[in-house]
Design an enzyme around this catalytic site. Sequence first.
Site, PDB file in Angstrom:
ATOM      1  N   SER A   1       0.828  -1.218   0.000  1.00 31.15           N
ATOM      2  CA  SER A   1       0.000   0.000   0.000  1.00 31.15           C
ATOM      3  C   SER A   1       0.861   1.266   0.000  1.00 31.15           C
ATOM      4  O   SER A   1       0.472   2.278  -0.591  1.00 31.15           O
ATOM      5  CB  SER A   1      -0.982   0.002   1.174  1.00 31.15           C
ATOM      6  OG  SER A   1      -0.312   0.160   2.393  1.00 31.15           O
TER       7      SER A   1
ATOM      8  N   ILE B   1      16.057  -8.009   6.484  1.00 37.87           N
ATOM      9  CA  ILE B   1      17.180  -7.188   6.936  1.00 37.87           C
ATOM     10  C   ILE B   1      18.292  -7.247   5.897  1.00 37.87           C
ATOM     11  O   ILE B   1      18.674  -8.327   5.445  1.00 37.87           O
ATOM     12  CB  ILE B   1      17.664  -7.663   8.317  1.00 37.87           C
ATOM     13  CG1 ILE B   1      16.575  -7.365   9.350  1.00 37.87           C
ATOM     14  CG2 ILE B   1      18.980  -6.995   8.699  1.00 37.87           C
ATOM     15  CD1 ILE B   1      16.835  -7.915  10.730  1.00 37.87           C
TER      16      ILE B   1
ATOM     17  N   HIS C   1       8.971   3.254   8.643  1.00 41.64           N
ATOM     18  CA  HIS C   1       8.830   2.358   9.793  1.00 41.64           C
ATOM     19  C   HIS C   1       7.601   2.793  10.593  1.00 41.64           C
ATOM     20  O   HIS C   1       7.420   3.983  10.849  1.00 41.64           O
ATOM     21  CB  HIS C   1      10.085   2.425  10.665  1.00 41.64           C
ATOM     22  CG  HIS C   1      10.011   1.502  11.833  1.00 41.64           C
ATOM     23  ND1 HIS C   1      10.170   0.138  11.705  1.00 41.64           N
ATOM     24  CD2 HIS C   1       9.751   1.724  13.142  1.00 41.64           C
ATOM     25  CE1 HIS C   1      10.013  -0.432  12.890  1.00 41.64           C
ATOM     26  NE2 HIS C   1       9.757   0.508  13.782  1.00 41.64           N
TER      27      HIS C   1
ATOM     28  N   GLU D   1       1.153   6.983   7.039  1.00 40.56           N
ATOM     29  CA  GLU D   1       2.284   6.508   6.223  1.00 40.56           C
ATOM     30  C   GLU D   1       2.081   6.929   4.771  1.00 40.56           C
ATOM     31  O   GLU D   1       3.007   7.361   4.088  1.00 40.56           O
ATOM     32  CB  GLU D   1       2.412   4.980   6.303  1.00 40.56           C
ATOM     33  CG  GLU D   1       2.790   4.461   7.677  1.00 40.56           C
ATOM     34  CD  GLU D   1       3.017   2.951   7.703  1.00 40.56           C
ATOM     35  OE1 GLU D   1       3.539   2.397   6.717  1.00 40.56           O
ATOM     36  OE2 GLU D   1       2.660   2.319   8.709  1.00 40.56           O
TER      37      GLU D   1
HETATM   38  C1  GRF Z   1       3.842  -0.692   6.773  1.00 38.66           C
HETATM   39  O1  GRF Z   1       3.207  -0.490   7.996  1.00 38.66           O
HETATM   40  C2  GRF Z   1       5.286  -0.286   6.855  1.00 38.66           C
HETATM   41  O2  GRF Z   1       5.505   0.804   7.680  1.00 38.66           O
HETATM   42  C3  GRF Z   1       5.914  -1.511   7.449  1.00 38.66           C
HETATM   43  O3  GRF Z   1       5.254  -2.598   6.865  1.00 38.66           O
HETATM   44  C4  GRF Z   1       3.953  -2.181   6.445  1.00 38.66           C
HETATM   45  C5  GRF Z   1       3.875  -2.432   4.973  1.00 38.66           C
HETATM   46  O4  GRF Z   1       2.622  -2.134   4.432  1.00 38.66           O
HETATM   47  N1  GRF Z   1       7.341  -1.497   7.263  1.00 38.66           N
HETATM   48  P1  GRF Z   1       2.451  -2.026   2.853  1.00 38.66           P
HETATM   49  O5  GRF Z   1       3.060  -3.289   2.248  1.00 38.66           O
HETATM   50  O6  GRF Z   1       3.128  -0.793   2.385  1.00 38.66           O
HETATM   51  O7  GRF Z   1       0.970  -2.002   2.651  1.00 38.66           O
END
Ligand code: GRF
Length: 208
Positions: A13, A88, A105, A170
């Site tokens: 997403s 990682i 993050h 995000e």
């Molecule tokens: C998000 O919450 C991101 O911050 C974390 O993993 C999740 C990924 O979601 N690292 P998407 O695949 O971008 O929907």
Amino acid sequence: MKNIVILISGRGSNMEAIVGAGLPAKVAAVISNRADAPGLKFAARSGIPAQVVDEREFSSRGAFDAALEVTIEGHSPDLVALAGFMRILGGDFARHYSGRMVNIHPSLLPAFPGLHTHRRALREGVKLHGCTVHFVTPQVDHGPIIAQAAVPVHARDTEMTLAARVLHQEHRVYPLAIRWFVEGRLAVENGIVRVDGSNARQALLAEE
Ligand code: GRF
């Protein structure tokens, strides 16, 4: 036009938010470490080259990182954006892309690096939670902070409701931070990121 290569492992997403943001840059490729990442379908549908470097085919981290680097380099990246990339990366890889690889993050770093950030935030009883876009360094979930978005934590929140509230932010803050990067507006001095020449706000608050 700068080239962005996005790395995903799952839903994608954040990748969709970056692609949909109308940035003055080209999303040159989406690469996943897992063949079954749902986000790959969106990339392919959008006409973006979608590739898999399947982590199960490599016996060591070094071998995987090397193959990933070759695949990324095939797209002449100016920026590598980790978007839910759940693997990682080794120190050499991080150093190779120093200053040109970013991550999102789901916590207000330096609080809650690592996994299960929403569960841990609820357990600690924090009143503010959120997400952080940062440059990637060899230390996991730790690097110069480009932007953060904060959300309130409500008494009745569950891991799911809190995660959804953070995810919404995000999708605001990641494209914004990438826009600053591709517009050449970011500078890092002594580990602190500044956005020059404007009133750009590096701290976003959720609109309630
Ligand atoms: C998000 O919450 C991101 O911050 C974390 O993993 C999740 C990924 O979601 N690292 P998407 O695949 O971008 O929907």
